[in-house]
Design an enzyme around this catalytic site. Structure first.
Site, PDB file in Angstrom:
ATOM      1  N   GLY A  42      51.162  72.788  45.705  1.00  0.00           N
ATOM      2  CA  GLY A  42      50.846  72.416  47.093  1.00  0.00           C
ATOM      3  C   GLY A  42      52.110  72.351  47.932  1.00  0.00           C
ATOM      4  O   GLY A  42      52.129  72.794  49.093  1.00  0.00           O
ATOM      5  N   GLY A  82      66.331  66.368  33.306  1.00  0.00           N
ATOM      6  CA  GLY A  82      66.099  66.641  31.889  1.00  0.00           C
ATOM      7  C   GLY A  82      67.139  67.608  31.352  1.00  0.00           C
ATOM      8  O   GLY A  82      68.087  67.985  32.057  1.00  0.00           O
ATOM      9  N   ALA A 109      57.787  76.441  34.693  1.00  0.00           N
ATOM     10  CA  ALA A 109      58.358  76.491  33.334  1.00  0.00           C
ATOM     11  C   ALA A 109      57.210  76.355  32.347  1.00  0.00           C
ATOM     12  O   ALA A 109      56.704  75.264  32.108  1.00  0.00           O
ATOM     13  CB  ALA A 109      59.367  75.358  33.140  1.00  0.00           C
ATOM     14  N   THR A 125      61.557  61.277  30.250  1.00  0.00           N
ATOM     15  CA  THR A 125      62.269  61.739  29.053  1.00  0.00           C
ATOM     16  C   THR A 125      63.683  62.222  29.388  1.00  0.00           C
ATOM     17  O   THR A 125      64.455  62.532  28.485  1.00  0.00           O
ATOM     18  CB  THR A 125      61.507  62.895  28.367  1.00  0.00           C
ATOM     19  OG1 THR A 125      61.287  63.938  29.337  1.00  0.00           O
ATOM     20  CG2 THR A 125      60.170  62.419  27.827  1.00  0.00           C
ATOM     21  N   ASP A 158      57.542  60.502  40.716  1.00  0.00           N
ATOM     22  CA  ASP A 158      56.621  61.010  39.701  1.00  0.00           C
ATOM     23  C   ASP A 158      55.771  62.100  40.360  1.00  0.00           C
ATOM     24  O   ASP A 158      55.045  61.819  41.316  1.00  0.00           O
ATOM     25  CB  ASP A 158      55.745  59.839  39.217  1.00  0.00           C
ATOM     26  CG  ASP A 158      54.820  60.244  38.081  1.00  0.00           C
ATOM     27  OD1 ASP A 158      54.456  61.434  38.003  1.00  0.00           O
ATOM     28  OD2 ASP A 158      54.459  59.358  37.297  1.00  0.00           O
ATOM     29  N   LYS A 194      48.947  65.038  32.352  1.00  0.00           N
ATOM     30  CA  LYS A 194      48.961  64.795  33.801  1.00  0.00           C
ATOM     31  C   LYS A 194      50.033  65.623  34.504  1.00  0.00           C
ATOM     32  O   LYS A 194      49.807  66.170  35.579  1.00  0.00           O
ATOM     33  CB  LYS A 194      49.197  63.300  34.091  1.00  0.00           C
ATOM     34  CG  LYS A 194      47.921  62.467  33.951  1.00  0.00           C
ATOM     35  CD  LYS A 194      48.179  60.999  34.189  1.00  0.00           C
ATOM     36  CE  LYS A 194      48.386  60.665  35.644  1.00  0.00           C
ATOM     37  NZ  LYS A 194      48.603  59.215  35.856  1.00  0.00           N
ATOM     38  N   LYS A 242      50.087  73.329  29.447  1.00  0.00           N
ATOM     39  CA  LYS A 242      50.837  74.489  29.956  1.00  0.00           C
ATOM     40  C   LYS A 242      49.904  75.672  30.231  1.00  0.00           C
ATOM     41  O   LYS A 242      50.114  76.426  31.182  1.00  0.00           O
ATOM     42  CB  LYS A 242      51.915  74.896  28.949  1.00  0.00           C
ATOM     43  CG  LYS A 242      53.042  73.882  28.825  1.00  0.00           C
ATOM     44  CD  LYS A 242      53.894  73.830  30.075  1.00  0.00           C
ATOM     45  CE  LYS A 242      55.081  72.893  29.897  1.00  0.00           C
ATOM     46  NZ  LYS A 242      55.934  72.811  31.092  1.00  0.00           N
ATOM     47  N   SER A 256      58.124  67.905  32.477  1.00  0.00           N
ATOM     48  CA  SER A 256      57.149  67.726  31.395  1.00  0.00           C
ATOM     49  C   SER A 256      57.881  67.258  30.148  1.00  0.00           C
ATOM     50  O   SER A 256      58.954  67.801  29.837  1.00  0.00           O
ATOM     51  CB  SER A 256      56.450  69.055  31.040  1.00  0.00           C
ATOM     52  OG  SER A 256      55.651  68.862  29.874  1.00  0.00           O
ATOM     53  N   TYR A 267      50.123  69.358  24.843  1.00  0.00           N
ATOM     54  CA  TYR A 267      51.225  70.114  25.460  1.00  0.00           C
ATOM     55  C   TYR A 267      50.797  71.557  25.707  1.00  0.00           C
ATOM     56  O   TYR A 267      50.896  72.074  26.819  1.00  0.00           O
ATOM     57  CB  TYR A 267      52.438  70.066  24.537  1.00  0.00           C
ATOM     58  CG  TYR A 267      53.665  70.780  25.049  1.00  0.00           C
ATOM     59  CD1 TYR A 267      54.337  70.322  26.178  1.00  0.00           C
ATOM     60  CD2 TYR A 267      54.176  71.898  24.391  1.00  0.00           C
ATOM     61  CE1 TYR A 267      55.484  70.965  26.643  1.00  0.00           C
ATOM     62  CE2 TYR A 267      55.317  72.544  24.837  1.00  0.00           C
ATOM     63  CZ  TYR A 267      55.976  72.069  25.966  1.00  0.00           C
ATOM     64  OH  TYR A 267      57.109  72.713  26.413  1.00  0.00           O
TER      65      TYR A 267
HETATM   66  P1  NAD Z   1      63.216  67.238  29.019  1.00  0.00           P
HETATM   67  O1  NAD Z   1      62.287  66.194  28.481  1.00  0.00           O
HETATM   68  O2  NAD Z   1      64.679  67.088  28.743  1.00  0.00           O
HETATM   69  O3  NAD Z   1      63.045  67.351  30.593  1.00  0.00           O
HETATM   70  C1  NAD Z   1      61.828  67.119  31.257  1.00  0.00           C
HETATM   71  C2  NAD Z   1      62.106  66.277  32.490  1.00  0.00           C
HETATM   72  O4  NAD Z   1      60.885  66.074  33.206  1.00  0.00           O
HETATM   73  C3  NAD Z   1      62.675  64.887  32.155  1.00  0.00           C
HETATM   74  O5  NAD Z   1      63.842  64.649  32.912  1.00  0.00           O
HETATM   75  C4  NAD Z   1      61.541  63.945  32.552  1.00  0.00           C
HETATM   76  O6  NAD Z   1      62.003  62.672  32.935  1.00  0.00           O
HETATM   77  C5  NAD Z   1      60.884  64.730  33.673  1.00  0.00           C
HETATM   78  N1  NAD Z   1      59.488  64.353  33.922  1.00  0.00           N
HETATM   79  C6  NAD Z   1      58.471  64.267  33.016  1.00  0.00           C
HETATM   80  N2  NAD Z   1      57.325  63.893  33.633  1.00  0.00           N
HETATM   81  C7  NAD Z   1      57.623  63.775  34.954  1.00  0.00           C
HETATM   82  C8  NAD Z   1      56.847  63.423  36.100  1.00  0.00           C
HETATM   83  N3  NAD Z   1      55.548  63.109  36.016  1.00  0.00           N
HETATM   84  N4  NAD Z   1      57.477  63.391  37.318  1.00  0.00           N
HETATM   85  C9  NAD Z   1      58.799  63.681  37.426  1.00  0.00           C
HETATM   86  N5  NAD Z   1      59.572  64.031  36.369  1.00  0.00           N
HETATM   87  C10 NAD Z   1      58.992  64.068  35.145  1.00  0.00           C
HETATM   88  O7  NAD Z   1      62.687  68.639  28.495  1.00  0.00           O
HETATM   89  P2  NAD Z   1      63.347  70.094  28.599  1.00  0.00           P
HETATM   90  O8  NAD Z   1      63.593  70.567  27.234  1.00  0.00           O
HETATM   91  O9  NAD Z   1      64.445  70.103  29.583  1.00  0.00           O
HETATM   92  O10 NAD Z   1      62.118  70.933  29.173  1.00  0.00           O
HETATM   93  C11 NAD Z   1      62.020  71.232  30.569  1.00  0.00           C
HETATM   94  C12 NAD Z   1      60.839  72.145  30.824  1.00  0.00           C
HETATM   95  O11 NAD Z   1      60.976  73.361  30.096  1.00  0.00           O
HETATM   96  C13 NAD Z   1      59.506  71.523  30.391  1.00  0.00           C
HETATM   97  O12 NAD Z   1      58.517  71.861  31.330  1.00  0.00           O
HETATM   98  C14 NAD Z   1      59.241  72.210  29.072  1.00  0.00           C
HETATM   99  O13 NAD Z   1      57.863  72.286  28.805  1.00  0.00           O
HETATM  100  C15 NAD Z   1      59.846  73.572  29.276  1.00  0.00           C
HETATM  101  N6  NAD Z   1      60.246  74.194  27.997  1.00  0.00           N
HETATM  102  C16 NAD Z   1      61.349  73.763  27.331  1.00  0.00           C
HETATM  103  C17 NAD Z   1      61.691  74.363  26.124  1.00  0.00           C
HETATM  104  C18 NAD Z   1      62.926  73.967  25.360  1.00  0.00           C
HETATM  105  O14 NAD Z   1      63.203  74.556  24.306  1.00  0.00           O
HETATM  106  N7  NAD Z   1      63.712  73.023  25.808  1.00  0.00           N
HETATM  107  C19 NAD Z   1      60.879  75.388  25.587  1.00  0.00           C
HETATM  108  C20 NAD Z   1      59.745  75.765  26.284  1.00  0.00           C
HETATM  109  C21 NAD Z   1      59.445  75.176  27.509  1.00  0.00           C
END
Ligand code: NAD
Length: 316
Positions: A105, A13, A117, A38, A59, A94, A152, A78, A148
């Site tokens: 775990g 991500g 995160a 995503t 996953d 989920k 969290k 996420s 969401y």
């Molecule tokens: P993003 O969507 O770019 O990255 C999330 C990644 O998680 C994606 O690559 C997606 O494919 C993967 N993913 C989702 N469900 C999955 C699953 N069940 N199994 C395996 N992989 C899975 O989002 P991001 O902006 O990079 O955010 C990353 C983390 O940081 C998230 O947990 C988000 O809640 C947290 N966060 C981000 C921000 C921000 O501003 N970007 C702010 C607060 C928190």
């Protein structure tokens, strides 16, 4: 000597890919676990083939098995943008619940440090401003964004339970809005949307009257804060964000000026439960991690704008 080894879920991500890169540069072997819900393989294409990097399509809401030792598990998987989690509500719940359970775990089995995160969205539409970690938040559990925010909040509670009852070495970072290269232009968050519109010479769409505020940080600052927390023994939660607060209208103007477009502003209705204000209190991060944001608003946005300019297709 064996090199330290970290598993990063959501590693393909936006944030996860920067974190994988930083950990590799710091001498870690990195196992990137992602199901590409995503994120996308292109985000880590430059890392594939580098010594110590492995990409595993999996996953984390299913059982996660990782052979070999692990020193750190960083759970970043996420959906994170409102467009994504509103389209993927069950997947979001989920990965915050089952995904957190399975990755905790894994950390327990490997006796690894665990880093969750979490997000400033745990504060909801805050009634305390700026938001310190001691504030419990103001979240609507049954509104559309609840999928969401509550995922969290549950993930934080589960992380603390594993710390208290299983002795897992855990940490929680509450991330405030972050931007930078590898964001998807169409992910619906304010920064990519504004930049895409400004580059196309279209009006910038601001919701409500544009007086609602956000505090946005550049991705390099966030990654530095996460790495410092990983190497500390602090459990968190710790806010990592840039306290420089701007209204959406101000942000639209800064982006239009940086892009050099004459884009005007078009007003759209505010989404349900959209927070009115957002600003991190970063006193704890300063005190325990010696961390503060170093990239100012315009410098950070300049990097993100130039990355968006380099994309051949902004509808990507
Ligand atoms: P993003 O969507 O770019 O990255 C999330 C990644 O998680 C994606 O690559 C997606 O494919 C993967 N993913 C989702 N469900 C999955 C699953 N069940 N199994 C395996 N992989 C899975 O989002 P991001 O902006 O990079 O955010 C990353 C983390 O940081 C998230 O947990 C988000 O809640 C947290 N966060 C981000 C921000 C921000 O501003 N970007 C702010 C607060 C928190």
């Amino acid at each position: 000597m064996t090199r330290p080894r970290a598993a990063v879920t959501g590693g393909a991500g936006f944030l996860g890919s920067h974190l994988c890169e930083r950990l590799l540069n710091d001498g870690y072997d990195v196992l990137c676990i992602d199901n590409f819900l995503t994120g996308r393989p292109a985000n880590v294409a430059s890392l594939v083939g580098r010594d110590g990097f492995r990409l595993l399509k999996a996953d984390v809401t299913d059982f996660v098995h990782v052979p070999g030792h692990l020193d750190a598990v960083l759970h970043f998987a996420s959906p994170a943008s409102p467009i994504d989690y509103l389209q993927l509500p069950i997947e979001t719940l989920k990965v915050g619940s089952l995904g957190t359970l399975h990755t905790l775990g894994l950390a327990k089995e490997k006796q690894a440090r665990y880093l969750l995160a979490s997000t400033s969205e745990t504060y909801g539409d805050p009634q305390v401003h700026p938001q310190p970690e001691t504030y419990w938040g103001h979240v609507n559990p049954i509104g559309p964004r609840g999928v969401y925010d509550e995922a969290k909040r549950f993930a934080e509670a589960l992380t603390m339970a594993y710390r208290r009852y299983h002795g897992v070495d855990t940490a929680i970072v509450r991330i405030f809005n972050t931007h930078g290269p590898r964001m998807r232009p169409d992910d619906g968050r304010a920064v990519p949307t504004f930049i895409r519109q400004a580059l196309a010479g279209q009006p910038i769409t601001v919701t409500g009257d544009g007086t609602q505020t956000r505090s946005i940080q550049y991705v390099d600052d966030l990654v530095e804060g996460v790495v410092r927390l990983l190497h500390s023994d602090h459990p968190g939660p710790i806010n990592i964000g840039n306290p420089h607060e701007v209204s959406m209208l101000q942000l639209a103007k800064v982006v239009a000026d940086l892009v050099g477009s004459g884009s005007g502003v078009e007003f759209l209705p505010r989404p349900e439960d959209d927070p009115m204000v957002r600003q991190p209190d970063v006193a704890l991060a300063r005190a325990v991690l010696g961390w503060h944001a170093t990239v100012d608003l315009e410098a950070g946005l300049r990097h993100t704008v130039s990355w968006f300019r380099s994309l051949s297709d902004l509808t990507d």
